[in-house]
Scaffold this motif. Structure first.
Motif, mmCIF file in Angstrom:
data_model
loop_
_atom_site.group_PDB
_atom_site.id
_atom_site.type_symbol
_atom_site.label_atom_id
_atom_site.label_comp_id
_atom_site.label_asym_id
_atom_site.label_seq_id
_atom_site.Cartn_x
_atom_site.Cartn_y
_atom_site.Cartn_z
ATOM 1 N N LEU A 1 0.841 -1.203 0.000
ATOM 2 C CA LEU A 1 0.000 0.000 0.000
ATOM 3 C C LEU A 1 0.885 1.265 0.000
ATOM 4 O O LEU A 1 0.645 2.209 -0.766
ATOM 5 N N ALA A 2 1.918 1.252 0.845
ATOM 6 C CA ALA A 2 2.814 2.418 0.929
ATOM 7 C C ALA A 2 3.509 2.659 -0.409
ATOM 8 O O ALA A 2 3.626 3.799 -0.861
ATOM 9 N N LEU A 3 3.937 1.581 -1.061
ATOM 10 C CA LEU A 3 4.609 1.730 -2.365
ATOM 11 C C LEU A 3 3.656 2.347 -3.382
ATOM 12 O O LEU A 3 4.060 3.198 -4.183
ATOM 13 N N ASN A 4 2.399 1.932 -3.339
ATOM 14 C CA ASN A 4 1.420 2.527 -4.261
ATOM 15 C C ASN A 4 1.261 4.016 -3.985
ATOM 16 O O ASN A 4 1.197 4.824 -4.906
ATOM 17 N N ARG A 5 1.214 4.357 -2.691
ATOM 18 C CA ARG A 5 1.037 5.772 -2.333
ATOM 19 C C ARG A 5 2.244 6.612 -2.781
ATOM 20 O O ARG A 5 2.093 7.725 -3.254
ATOM 21 N N GLN A 6 3.436 6.027 -2.641
ATOM 22 C CA GLN A 6 4.653 6.795 -2.963
ATOM 23 C C GLN A 6 4.978 6.787 -4.453
ATOM 24 O O GLN A 6 5.564 7.735 -4.959
ATOM 25 N N LYS A 7 4.638 5.680 -5.136
ATOM 26 C CA LYS A 7 5.242 5.480 -6.469
ATOM 27 C C LYS A 7 4.279 5.404 -7.652
ATOM 28 O O LYS A 7 4.745 5.354 -8.790
ATOM 29 N N ASN A 8 2.961 5.363 -7.402
ATOM 30 C CA ASN A 8 2.022 5.264 -8.535
ATOM 31 C C ASN A 8 2.241 6.412 -9.531
ATOM 32 O O ASN A 8 2.204 6.207 -10.740
ATOM 33 N N SER A 9 2.510 7.598 -9.005
ATOM 34 C CA SER A 9 2.679 8.761 -9.886
ATOM 35 C C SER A 9 3.901 8.590 -10.792
ATOM 36 O O SER A 9 3.994 9.220 -11.836
ATOM 37 N N GLN A 10 4.838 7.719 -10.371
ATOM 38 C CA GLN A 10 6.025 7.475 -11.219
ATOM 39 C C GLN A 10 5.861 6.212 -12.068
ATOM 40 O O GLN A 10 6.821 5.715 -12.655
ATOM 41 N N GLY A 11 4.633 5.649 -12.065
ATOM 42 C CA GLY A 11 4.372 4.502 -12.938
ATOM 43 C C GLY A 11 4.709 3.152 -12.339
ATOM 44 O O GLY A 11 4.811 2.156 -13.052
ATOM 45 N N SER B 1 1.907 -1.763 -7.235
ATOM 46 C CA SER B 1 2.137 -2.958 -6.418
ATOM 47 C C SER B 1 0.803 -3.604 -6.026
ATOM 48 O O SER B 1 -0.170 -2.909 -5.745
ATOM 49 N N SER B 2 0.774 -4.940 -6.027
ATOM 50 C CA SER B 2 -0.440 -5.673 -5.612
ATOM 51 C C SER B 2 -0.050 -6.816 -4.690
ATOM 52 O O SER B 2 1.083 -7.301 -4.752
ATOM 53 N N VAL B 3 -1.032 -7.262 -3.876
ATOM 54 C CA VAL B 3 -0.793 -8.433 -3.029
ATOM 55 C C VAL B 3 -1.848 -9.494 -3.319
ATOM 56 O O VAL B 3 -2.992 -9.178 -3.622
ATOM 57 N N ILE B 4 -1.413 -10.737 -3.165
ATOM 58 C CA ILE B 4 -2.355 -11.852 -3.379
ATOM 59 C C ILE B 4 -2.263 -12.826 -2.206
ATOM 60 O O ILE B 4 -1.274 -12.852 -1.464
ATOM 61 N N GLU C 1 -3.922 0.305 -13.525
ATOM 62 C CA GLU C 1 -4.773 1.424 -13.079
ATOM 63 C C GLU C 1 -6.150 0.940 -12.615
ATOM 64 O O GLU C 1 -6.839 1.627 -11.860
ATOM 65 N N SER C 2 -6.558 -0.263 -13.069
ATOM 66 C CA SER C 2 -7.890 -0.759 -12.713
ATOM 67 C C SER C 2 -7.871 -1.486 -11.354
ATOM 68 O O SER C 2 -8.910 -1.922 -10.865
ATOM 69 N N LEU C 3 -6.688 -1.633 -10.751
ATOM 70 C CA LEU C 3 -6.585 -2.428 -9.516
ATOM 71 C C LEU C 3 -6.754 -1.549 -8.276
ATOM 72 O O LEU C 3 -6.462 -0.359 -8.301
ATOM 73 N N ASP C 4 -7.214 -2.195 -7.197
ATOM 74 C CA ASP C 4 -7.444 -1.483 -5.935
ATOM 75 C C ASP C 4 -6.225 -1.695 -5.022
ATOM 76 O O ASP C 4 -5.939 -2.832 -4.628
ATOM 77 N N PRO C 5 -5.500 -0.630 -4.662
ATOM 78 C CA PRO C 5 -4.294 -0.786 -3.834
ATOM 79 C C PRO C 5 -4.583 -1.302 -2.426
ATOM 80 O O PRO C 5 -3.689 -1.797 -1.740
ATOM 81 N N ARG C 6 -5.843 -1.199 -1.981
ATOM 82 C CA ARG C 6 -6.218 -1.669 -0.637
ATOM 83 C C ARG C 6 -6.769 -3.086 -0.661
ATOM 84 O O ARG C 6 -7.205 -3.606 0.368
ATOM 85 N N ALA C 7 -6.784 -3.709 -1.845
ATOM 86 C CA ALA C 7 -7.359 -5.057 -1.944
ATOM 87 C C ALA C 7 -6.268 -6.114 -1.923
ATOM 88 O O ALA C 7 -5.170 -5.894 -2.434
ATOM 89 N N LYS C 8 -6.617 -7.260 -1.317
ATOM 90 C CA LYS C 8 -5.779 -8.446 -1.482
ATOM 91 C C LYS C 8 -6.534 -9.339 -2.466
ATOM 92 O O LYS C 8 -7.736 -9.571 -2.302
ATOM 93 N N TYR C 9 -5.821 -9.804 -3.477
ATOM 94 C CA TYR C 9 -6.477 -10.622 -4.505
ATOM 95 C C TYR C 9 -6.294 -12.099 -4.147
ATOM 96 O O TYR C 9 -5.163 -12.575 -4.037
ATOM 97 N N GLU D 1 -3.452 3.764 6.198
ATOM 98 C CA GLU D 1 -2.462 4.379 5.291
ATOM 99 C C GLU D 1 -1.307 5.020 6.054
ATOM 100 O O GLU D 1 -0.140 4.865 5.675
ATOM 101 N N GLY D 2 -1.657 5.721 7.158
ATOM 102 C CA GLY D 2 -0.619 6.396 7.951
ATOM 103 C C GLY D 2 0.387 5.381 8.485
ATOM 104 O O GLY D 2 1.610 5.588 8.411
#
Ligand SMILES: NC(=O)C1=CN([C@@H]2O[C@H](COP(=O)(O)OP(=O)(O)OC[C@H]3O[C@@H](n4cnc5c(N)ncnc54)[C@H](OP(=O)(O)O)[C@@H]3O)[C@@H](O)[C@H]2O)C=CC1
Ligand SMILES: CC(C)CCC[C@@H](C)[C@H]1CC[C@H]2C3=CC[C@H]4[C@H](C)C(=O)CC[C@]4(C)[C@H]3CC[C@]12C
Length: 334
Positions: free
Chosen positions: A199-209, A212-215, A271-279, A300-301
């Motif tokens: 989740l933290a990686l998505n918050r920090q790095k999504n803007s740079q392309g 991250s996902s978890v399963i 872009e269609s994935l939910d960063p707070r979801a575990k798949y 998130e904090g």
């Protein structure tokens, strides 16, 4: 264009099954099997080439639990590839597992029975130890080595996929003891930490392309699970496991089924994935595989705090590593 996929812990279980599935999906793929044991890696490569004779399968020596090995493997990756399209952070350990039979039988007759079988909550503990870098082994392998690898390869990366677990629980993790030196649920703690880090990686790095996902692969019969009970016991209870599977979709049981969500994510637009979801990989009573997102219990904090603490630890291990390098050079000159 040839896509490059790097998978840690690819020589057995879910990682190897994922390799099979990805090569069936895209025969042009370049797979890199990152493994600590090159003999087992070679065996996995041969097995893959038997079913996919024209496949491009590379091997990389990587002990994800060792700082030195991660840093030198990352150098090798940068020399070999211009980019990594998918990095699967799959290697994982559960050393010295202990099943609390008392709690298990109590759980069998409680309302929580389905949850107990899906998550092993309250019935499974481990005994961890320090590794040669002075880190807790489970934390180092399941989380920190992968974090360091990501940090090293960041400019090459676009997609990360963590093999987490439904055994991940917030109550097993403590920010004051992120390596889990004190408790006996190091596995659960490390998997919850990987959920937070994603989740933290998505918050920090999504803007740079970078995405991250978890399963969670479900309960899969692999070397990891076979290590929990004596082998004769597994043989005895296997028919029961297949019976439970009819009623519980989390009993995916085979590595092929367990790799379902890892494979599914390979086909999705990030872009269609939910960063707070575990798949979750799930298998129906009739044997159909499917992937289902479930919301993670994550703040998130807190995940940002973990990210900062991992950056601090990274600085510390890098400083230690360069001191050791300098000492080795002095010894070599003498
Ligand atoms: N099986 C299950 O029910 C579940 C598994 N998982 C997760 O799935 C992932 C894969 O495990 P699974 O396939 O079940 O078990 P396996 O034991 O079959 O696979 C684990 C893989 O990780 C590798 N590995 C372990 N330590 C290291 C290390 N230090 N450096 C490099 N590679 C390493 C192993 O290599 P080696 O052969 O050298 O030991 C092996 O290839 C793990 O992260 C596990 O936690 C999650 C939920 C459920
Ligand atoms: C005593 C027997 C009749 C039955 C014993 C069953 C247990 C050994 C298993 C019951 C639940 C299992 C697990 C559930 C969750 C898995 C989790 C998602 C994971 O990451 C690794 C493996 C599991 C902990 C798995 C392990 C075996 C059980 C505890």
């Amino acid at each position: 264009m040839e896509r490059v996929v790097l998978i840690t812990g690819a020589n057995s279980g879910i990682g190897l099954a994922l390799c099979e599935r990805l090569l069936t999906e895209d025969s042009q793929l370049r797979l890199c099997l990152a493994c600590r044991n090159m003999q087992r890696a070679e065996a996995a490569r041969s097995a893959l080439l038997t079913s996919h004779s024209n496949a491009h399968v590379d091997l990389l020596q990587l002990d994800v639990g060792s700082v030195k090995s991660v840093l030198s493997a990352a150098q090798e990756v940068k020399a070999r590839y211009n980019r990594i399209d998918f990095l699967y952070l799959n290697a994982g350990i559960m050393p010295n597992p202990q099943l609390d039979l008392n709690a298990f039988f109590k759980g069998l007759f409680s309302r929580n029975v389905v949850r107990m079988f899906a998550t092993a909550e309250g019935i499974l503990t481990q005994q961890d130890r320090l590794n040669s870098d002075g880190l807790q082994e489970v934390f180092a392998t399941n989380l920190f080595g992968h974090f360091l690898l990501i940090r090293e390869l960041e400019p090459l990366l676009s997609r990360l996929v963590w093999t987490s677990s439904s055994n991940a629980r917030p109550s097993a993790f403590s920010m004051e003891d992120m390596q889990h030196r004190e408790g006996r649920e190091s596995y659960s703690s490390s998997k919850y930490a990987s959920d937070m880090l994603s989740l933290a990686l998505n918050r920090q790095k999504n803007s740079q392309g970078l995405f991250s996902s978890v399963i969670c692969p479900g309960l899969v019969m692999t070397n990891l699970t076979y290590g929990i009970l004596p082998s004769f016991f597994w043989t005895l209870i296997m028919p029961v496991m297949w019976l439970i599977r009819i009623f519980t979709n989390t009993f995916t049981l085979t590595p092929h089924n367990g790799a379902e969500a890892l494979h599914w994510l390979f086909l999705q637009n990030p872009e269609s994935l939910d960063p707070r979801a575990k798949y979750h990989s799930l298998t129906s009573g009739l044997g159909t595989n499917y992937t289902q997102p479930r919301q993670m219990d994550i703040d998130e904090g807190t995940s940002d705090v973990l990210y900062s603490k991992l950056l601090e630890l990274e600085k510390e291990v890098r400083r230690k590593r360069s001191e050791e390098n300098a000492e080795e050079e002095i010894c070599a000159v003498k």
